[in-house]
Motif scaffolding. Structure first.
Motif, PDB file in Angstrom:
ATOM      1  N   SER A  33      -0.339   1.017  -0.255  1.00 14.57           N
ATOM      2  CA  SER A  33       0.167   2.271   0.307  1.00 14.57           C
ATOM      3  C   SER A  33      -0.865   3.395   0.312  1.00 14.57           C
ATOM      4  O   SER A  33      -0.569   4.505   0.761  1.00 14.57           O
ATOM      5  CB  SER A  33       1.414   2.724  -0.454  1.00 14.57           C
ATOM      6  OG  SER A  33       1.073   3.137  -1.755  1.00 14.57           O
ATOM      7  N   VAL A  34      -2.069   3.140  -0.154  1.00 15.89           N
ATOM      8  CA  VAL A  34      -3.096   4.177  -0.194  1.00 15.89           C
ATOM      9  C   VAL A  34      -3.592   4.436   1.230  1.00 15.89           C
ATOM     10  O   VAL A  34      -3.999   3.518   1.938  1.00 15.89           O
ATOM     11  CB  VAL A  34      -4.268   3.765  -1.118  1.00 15.89           C
ATOM     12  CG1 VAL A  34      -5.359   4.815  -1.110  1.00 15.89           C
ATOM     13  CG2 VAL A  34      -3.764   3.530  -2.532  1.00 15.89           C
ATOM     14  N   SER A  35      -3.546   5.697   1.628  1.00 11.43           N
ATOM     15  CA  SER A  35      -3.940   6.068   2.996  1.00 11.43           C
ATOM     16  C   SER A  35      -5.458   6.165   3.126  1.00 11.43           C
ATOM     17  O   SER A  35      -6.188   6.229   2.134  1.00 11.43           O
ATOM     18  CB  SER A  35      -3.314   7.417   3.369  1.00 11.43           C
ATOM     19  OG  SER A  35      -3.918   8.457   2.615  1.00 11.43           O
ATOM     20  N   ASP A  36      -5.925   6.198   4.377  1.00 16.35           N
ATOM     21  CA  ASP A  36      -7.355   6.344   4.633  1.00 16.35           C
ATOM     22  C   ASP A  36      -7.885   7.658   4.078  1.00 16.35           C
ATOM     23  O   ASP A  36      -8.993   7.709   3.541  1.00 16.35           O
ATOM     24  CB  ASP A  36      -7.645   6.272   6.140  1.00 16.35           C
ATOM     25  CG  ASP A  36      -7.462   4.874   6.700  1.00 16.35           C
ATOM     26  OD1 ASP A  36      -7.454   3.897   5.910  1.00 16.35           O
ATOM     27  OD2 ASP A  36      -7.328   4.742   7.931  1.00 16.35           O
ATOM     28  N   GLU A  37      -7.102   8.711   4.206  1.00 18.46           N
ATOM     29  CA  GLU A  37      -7.506  10.019   3.679  1.00 18.46           C
ATOM     30  C   GLU A  37      -7.664   9.961   2.160  1.00 18.46           C
ATOM     31  O   GLU A  37      -8.639  10.483   1.602  1.00 18.46           O
ATOM     32  CB  GLU A  37      -6.483  11.083   4.063  1.00 18.46           C
ATOM     33  CG  GLU A  37      -6.866  12.482   3.640  1.00 18.46           C
ATOM     34  CD  GLU A  37      -5.846  13.513   4.096  1.00 18.46           C
ATOM     35  OE1 GLU A  37      -5.283  14.188   3.205  1.00 18.46           O
ATOM     36  OE2 GLU A  37      -5.625  13.632   5.317  1.00 18.46           O
ATOM     37  N   GLU A  38      -6.719   9.325   1.490  1.00 15.52           N
ATOM     38  CA  GLU A  38      -6.813   9.174   0.034  1.00 15.52           C
ATOM     39  C   GLU A  38      -8.028   8.326  -0.345  1.00 15.52           C
ATOM     40  O   GLU A  38      -8.720   8.622  -1.322  1.00 15.52           O
ATOM     41  CB  GLU A  38      -5.541   8.531  -0.517  1.00 15.52           C
ATOM     42  CG  GLU A  38      -4.328   9.444  -0.448  1.00 15.52           C
ATOM     43  CD  GLU A  38      -3.026   8.728  -0.745  1.00 15.52           C
ATOM     44  OE1 GLU A  38      -2.162   9.370  -1.381  1.00 15.52           O
ATOM     45  OE2 GLU A  38      -2.862   7.557  -0.354  1.00 15.52           O
ATOM     46  N   MET A  39      -8.294   7.291   0.432  1.00 20.48           N
ATOM     47  CA  MET A  39      -9.458   6.440   0.166  1.00 20.48           C
ATOM     48  C   MET A  39     -10.753   7.234   0.283  1.00 20.48           C
ATOM     49  O   MET A  39     -11.677   7.028  -0.510  1.00 20.48           O
ATOM     50  CB  MET A  39      -9.494   5.257   1.138  1.00 20.48           C
ATOM     51  CG  MET A  39      -8.429   4.232   0.862  1.00 20.48           C
ATOM     52  SD  MET A  39      -8.692   3.377  -0.674  1.00 20.48           S
ATOM     53  CE  MET A  39      -9.623   1.999  -0.102  1.00 20.48           C
TER      54      MET A  39
END
Length: 82
Positions: A33-39
């Motif tokens: 569930s980790v988004s690209d922005e969070e990554m």
């Protein structure tokens, strides 16, 4: 990579604490569930944390704090140029 952040982390945390934090963040990125922005944010954090560990190791090997930080930046920039 932000050298002032790396130096701050290196001065205020021991290697074990930094490595534990790296491990937790790497584990977090493995969740679906980790988004690209969070990554992107976590990637920047990991870069700074790993830099702090490297600077710690250079200081342990006899470099001054300033030399260790400068040598780390040169190492990173040198690997980017290749």
């Amino acid at each position: 990579m932000k050298l002032p952040v790396i130096k701050h982390l290196q001065r205020n945390n021991d290697v074990e604490k930094l490595e534990n934090t790296i491990e937790v963040l790497e584990n977090f990125t493995e969740h679906r569930s980790v988004s690209d922005e969070e990554m992107d944010v976590i990637g920047e954090l990991l870069t700074n944390l790993c830099g702090a560990v490297e600077v710690h190791k250079m200081i342990e090997n006899g470099d001054s704090e300033m030399d260790a930080a400068n040598n780390f930046v040169k190492k990173v920039l040198g690997s980017i140029d290749k």
